[in-house]
Structures are given as C-alpha cells and as structure tokens.
Design an enzyme around this catalytic site. Structure first.
Site, mmCIF file in Angstrom:
data_model
loop_
_atom_site.group_PDB
_atom_site.id
_atom_site.type_symbol
_atom_site.label_atom_id
_atom_site.label_comp_id
_atom_site.label_asym_id
_atom_site.label_seq_id
_atom_site.Cartn_x
_atom_site.Cartn_y
_atom_site.Cartn_z
ATOM 1 N N HIS A 1 -4.860 -24.256 11.403
ATOM 2 C CA HIS A 1 -5.585 -22.990 11.218
ATOM 3 C C HIS A 1 -7.055 -23.333 11.448
ATOM 4 C CE1 HIS A 1 -6.187 -18.899 9.407
ATOM 5 N NE2 HIS A 1 -7.412 -19.380 9.465
ATOM 6 N N ALA B 1 -5.046 -10.398 4.293
ATOM 7 C CA ALA B 1 -5.050 -10.613 5.743
ATOM 8 C C ALA B 1 -3.624 -10.811 6.227
ATOM 9 C CB ALA B 1 -5.881 -11.842 6.073
ATOM 10 N N HIS C 1 5.009 -19.727 15.396
ATOM 11 C CA HIS C 1 4.181 -19.551 14.182
ATOM 12 C C HIS C 1 4.587 -18.256 13.495
ATOM 13 C CE1 HIS C 1 0.052 -19.693 12.069
ATOM 14 N NE2 HIS C 1 0.740 -18.697 11.532
ATOM 15 N N LYS D 1 0.986 -28.536 8.610
ATOM 16 C CA LYS D 1 0.006 -27.473 8.807
ATOM 17 C C LYS D 1 -1.296 -27.776 8.089
ATOM 18 C CE LYS D 1 -1.615 -23.291 9.400
ATOM 19 N NZ LYS D 1 -1.331 -22.130 10.206
ATOM 20 N N ASN E 1 2.948 -21.607 3.670
ATOM 21 C CA ASN E 1 1.987 -21.108 2.660
ATOM 22 C C ASN E 1 2.639 -20.171 1.657
ATOM 23 O OD1 ASN E 1 2.184 -19.116 4.704
ATOM 24 N ND2 ASN E 1 0.196 -18.248 4.157
ATOM 25 N N HIS F 1 2.746 -8.158 4.356
ATOM 26 C CA HIS F 1 2.221 -7.918 3.009
ATOM 27 C C HIS F 1 2.623 -6.502 2.632
ATOM 28 C CE1 HIS F 1 -0.493 -11.419 2.645
ATOM 29 N NE2 HIS F 1 -0.740 -11.264 3.932
ATOM 30 N N LEU G 1 -6.176 -12.939 9.849
ATOM 31 C CA LEU G 1 -7.037 -14.103 10.046
ATOM 32 C C LEU G 1 -6.410 -15.055 11.061
ATOM 33 C CD1 LEU G 1 -8.219 -14.738 6.397
ATOM 34 C CD2 LEU G 1 -9.639 -14.085 8.355
ATOM 35 N N HIS H 1 5.349 -16.339 9.388
ATOM 36 C CA HIS H 1 5.401 -16.367 7.917
ATOM 37 C C HIS H 1 6.649 -15.611 7.487
ATOM 38 C CE1 HIS H 1 1.233 -17.830 7.550
ATOM 39 N NE2 HIS H 1 1.085 -17.181 8.685
ATOM 40 N N LEU H 2 7.601 -16.343 6.911
ATOM 41 C CA LEU H 2 8.850 -15.701 6.483
ATOM 42 C C LEU H 2 8.879 -15.408 4.987
ATOM 43 C CD1 LEU H 2 11.498 -17.622 8.665
ATOM 44 C CD2 LEU H 2 10.416 -15.406 9.123
ATOM 45 N N ARG H 3 7.841 -15.863 4.260
ATOM 46 C CA ARG H 3 7.757 -15.605 2.806
ATOM 47 C C ARG H 3 8.980 -16.162 2.075
ATOM 48 N NH1 ARG H 3 2.624 -14.954 4.116
ATOM 49 N NH2 ARG H 3 1.956 -12.825 4.532
ATOM 50 N N HIS I 1 -2.974 -19.406 16.715
ATOM 51 C CA HIS I 1 -3.511 -18.047 16.810
ATOM 52 C C HIS I 1 -4.970 -18.058 17.279
ATOM 53 C CE1 HIS I 1 -4.630 -19.358 12.792
ATOM 54 N NE2 HIS I 1 -3.490 -19.000 12.250
ATOM 55 N N ASP J 1 2.426 -15.178 14.421
ATOM 56 C CA ASP J 1 1.700 -15.094 13.152
ATOM 57 C C ASP J 1 2.099 -13.832 12.380
ATOM 58 O OD1 ASP J 1 0.069 -15.892 11.086
ATOM 59 O OD2 ASP J 1 -1.789 -15.241 12.030
HETATM 60 C C1 NCD Z 1 -1.421 -15.216 6.925
HETATM 61 C C2 NCD Z 1 -0.600 -14.837 5.708
HETATM 62 O O1 NCD Z 1 -0.682 -13.691 5.258
HETATM 63 O O2 NCD Z 1 0.153 -15.681 5.215
HETATM 64 N N1 NCD Z 1 -2.348 -14.167 7.234
HETATM 65 C C3 NCD Z 1 -2.924 -13.921 8.418
HETATM 66 O O3 NCD Z 1 -3.786 -13.054 8.491
HETATM 67 N N2 NCD Z 1 -2.584 -14.589 9.490
HETATM 68 C C4 NCD Z 1 -2.079 -16.505 6.671
HETATM 69 C C5 NCD Z 1 -2.557 -17.188 7.922
HETATM 70 O O4 NCD Z 1 -1.766 -17.744 8.666
HETATM 71 O O5 NCD Z 1 -3.759 -17.198 8.161
HETATM 72 ZN ZN ZN Z 2 -0.313 -17.629 10.116
#
Ligand code: NCD
Ligand code: ZN
Length: 345
Positions: free
Chosen positions: A137, A264, A14, A100, A42, A252, A220, A16-18, A175, A248
């Site tokens: 989630h 988050a 899991h 997802k 996302n 940011h 989150l 997030h690579l943006r 998570h 996760d």
């Molecule tokens: C994630 C994000 O910033 O994309 N943030 C997080 O707090 N985990 C979104 C998510 O997976 O909940």
């Molecule tokens: Zn996540």
C-alpha cells in the site's frame, strides 16, 4: 461492434473479503468472476502469521458456493514484529502467496502497520529468498504530506530504495492512482508490477465532490486529477505485462460510509469485470483486456493461467442502488448506473 468477448478466466490480484457474515455475503460475488484472488489480511485483528492465514483460508473456502471453483491466495500483514522465518515457512507450505506492507495508519484496520520500514530488512531478505511477493500500500502517512501527494512521496522516500536493496524481491505497487506510480513501474525491473482498480479507471477526484460530498467515491488511495486517470487507462490498456487487475473491492456498511468520518473503500466485486471492460472499450483496447485481466498477473506471480474461460456480452445492466450483504446494506460501485456489458452465467 464487438458483441461478445471470451477470455481466459481472470484473477483478482487484490481484494478485501472481510470475515463472518460480510465475508459470506461478498465471497460469492468475487468467486463468480474470478478463479483466484489475493486476499488482503486487514481484518481486525489483522492476519499476521502463517497459521492465521491458514485458518482464514478455511473460512473463505467454506463461503464459496457449491460447484464454484475459487482459490483464495493468502497474504500476511507485516508488522514491526513479523518473523521472516514464519513467512518463508508459509510460502513453502503453500499457505502464503504474498505479504502486505501497510504503513501504520494508512487505511482501514492498518493501525498495526509498519512504523519504520527500515527495520524490515530481515523480513524483506527472507521474502526475497523464499519467493514471497511483497504487496505494497504505497502511501506515506505523515500528516504534513498532502493527501493527493502521498503515493508519489512514498515512491520517492521508500519504494525506490526497497526495490534497489532487494533486487530479487517481487514487488507489487497496489492500486496505483498516479502517473508517478505508472512511471515508477515502467522504469523498474521485471520484478516490479502495479495493479489498477476499476474505480481509478473511471473516476477522478471530482467524483468525491460532485454537487456535494460523495462518500461512495472515497477509497484509498484517493482518486487523483484527470491527468492521472488518463495515465492509468494508458497503462492498463498498454498490453505491458507489468500492469494487471486488482479490484481493491472493499465493502463497508452504507452507514459506515455515510458518516461524519466515513470509511474508505469501494465495493466493486458484483460488476468488476463489466466495469473494467467498459473502460477498455472506451479506450478502443478490448484486444488487450485478456492480457490485463487473465495473463499478466499469473505470469508475474509465477502461477499457471486459468484453463477455463469467461464471456462478456454486450447487454445493458442496471446496477442497483444498494445490495443486501449478509443483512448489511452496501452501496456497490456504479450504483444506479447502467453498464453496457454483462458477464454470462
Ligand atoms: C480498504 C479497506 O476498506 O479495507 N479501503 C480502501 O479504500 N481501499 C483498505 C485498503 O486497502 O486501503
Ligand atoms: Zn485494498
């Protein structure tokens, strides 16, 4: 004292690579530690179809440094309009590994999420038949539910029923942050697993309020009470094949977190394995780290384990206060702290 630990190369189930500059900045960190990763969809707008996942995968592959072997495993973001046949095709063509489920407005870029989970029956049936994993989630978004109860309430209101109605569907409760999450996974069948982040093994909810508001401890689902952190440590180190690694990691910009309405997400990719292994050592469980990090995930997803290995050495590492990620300042997890393990080059 163990001075070094060599295990099969882990995967991150899991992350997030943006996209764009941020993606090019974070992919090398994940690719250095992990052989594969389940990539969250996302983006803005989200990755909702097989075709969008295919082109996003190409952008990620182009960001992997030369000479590094890293395979992004793609996911599609479920919406009220998802076409189950498109997902099944994506799985058959080797583009999609999972889909997802974000309840609408649960977290960053989830405004497109699912508003009525009951309407997804056809999609879940198509996923069950095609072997596409459902990543969840697991938080309700109803404003009358206390933020610390949202995971437990989601399990009661939704997840228990999804798992009963689709017994052949592979479901990952992602998570997990509560003892209820742990108990749900333990009590469910072999088709249900849970991922655990490094931050939820290290911090409880006090970390968000230690001497003032601490936006970099905010993610989150939010960290819960100490008793939950201890339950997660027990689950992660248990050697059970049903709990495995999912960072996760969610970068940011520093100012987007240090804000009146801070985002988050915790960016843990630079020292993810170092962070996890420290928690395992504190639990006297280095012997079960490979199961959690490298074996249980592939077994659940029905994928081969990685053939190469990584070595962690007992060397003190200073984590910097900020990192420059493609021109953006990002605060990593453990910023300003010392970790006692280091991944060998
Ligand atoms: C994630 C994000 O910033 O994309 N943030 C997080 O707090 N985990 C979104 C998510 O997976 O909940
Ligand atoms: Zn996540």
């Amino acid at each position: 004292m163990t001075e070094s630990l060599t295990i099969r190369r882990p995967d991150d189930w899991h992350v997030h690579l943006r996209d764009d500059e941020m993606m090019r900045g974070v992919v090398p960190y994940t690719a250095r530690q992990f052989a594969r990763a389940i990539v969250m969809p996302n983006l803005s707008p989200p990755v909702t179809t097989t075709e969008a996942a295919r082109v996003y995968r190409e952008r990620i592959r182009a960001a992997v440094p030369a000479g590094v072997a890293f395979e992004p495993l793609m996911t599609a973001y479920l919406t009220d309009a998802t076409d189950g046949a498109d997902l099944a095709r994506g799985k058959a063509e080797g583009v999609l590994t999972a889909a997802k489920l974000y309840p609408a407005n649960a977290t960053t870029n989830s405004a497109h999420g699912v508003t009525d989970i009951d309407k997804l029956s056809g999609v879940f049936a198509a996923m069950e038949n095609s072997g596409l994993v459902l990543c969840v989630h697991g938080e309700v978004t109803a404003s009358d539910v206390d933020v610390f109860d949202r995971e437990a309430v989601f399990i009661d209101r939704h997840l228990t029923r999804i798992v009963q109605e689709f017994p052949g569907l592979k479901v990952v409760l992602e998570h997990i942050t509560t003892s209820e999450g742990v108990a749900f996974v333990e009590g469910a069948g072999r088709n249900v697993a849970g991922t655990i982040t490094p931050q939820h093994l290290h911090i409880n909810r006090n970390a968000m309020f230690a001497g003032g508001m601490r936006p970099h401890a905010y993610c989150l689902p939010v960290a819960k009470r100490e008793q939950h952190r201890l339950a997660l440590r027990k689950a992660a180190t248990s050697g059970s094949g049903r709990f495995f690694l999912g960072t996760d990691s969610a970068p940011h910009a520093k100012e987007a977190k240090e804000s009146a309405c801070g985002c988050a997400g915790i960016f843990n990719a630079p020292f993810a394995l170092e962070s996890y292994v420290q928690a395992f050592e504190e639990e006297g469980a280095l012997g079960s780290f490979e199961q959690f990090a490298s074996l249980a995930g592939p077994a659940f997803y029905g994928l081969p384990v990685n053939e190469d290995t990584v070595t962690l050495e007992r060397v003190s590492v200073d984590v910097s206060e900020t990192l420059d990620i493609g021109g953006t300042s990002v605060v990593p997890f453990h910023a300003g702290e010392k970790l006692s393990w280091r991944l060998s080059a």
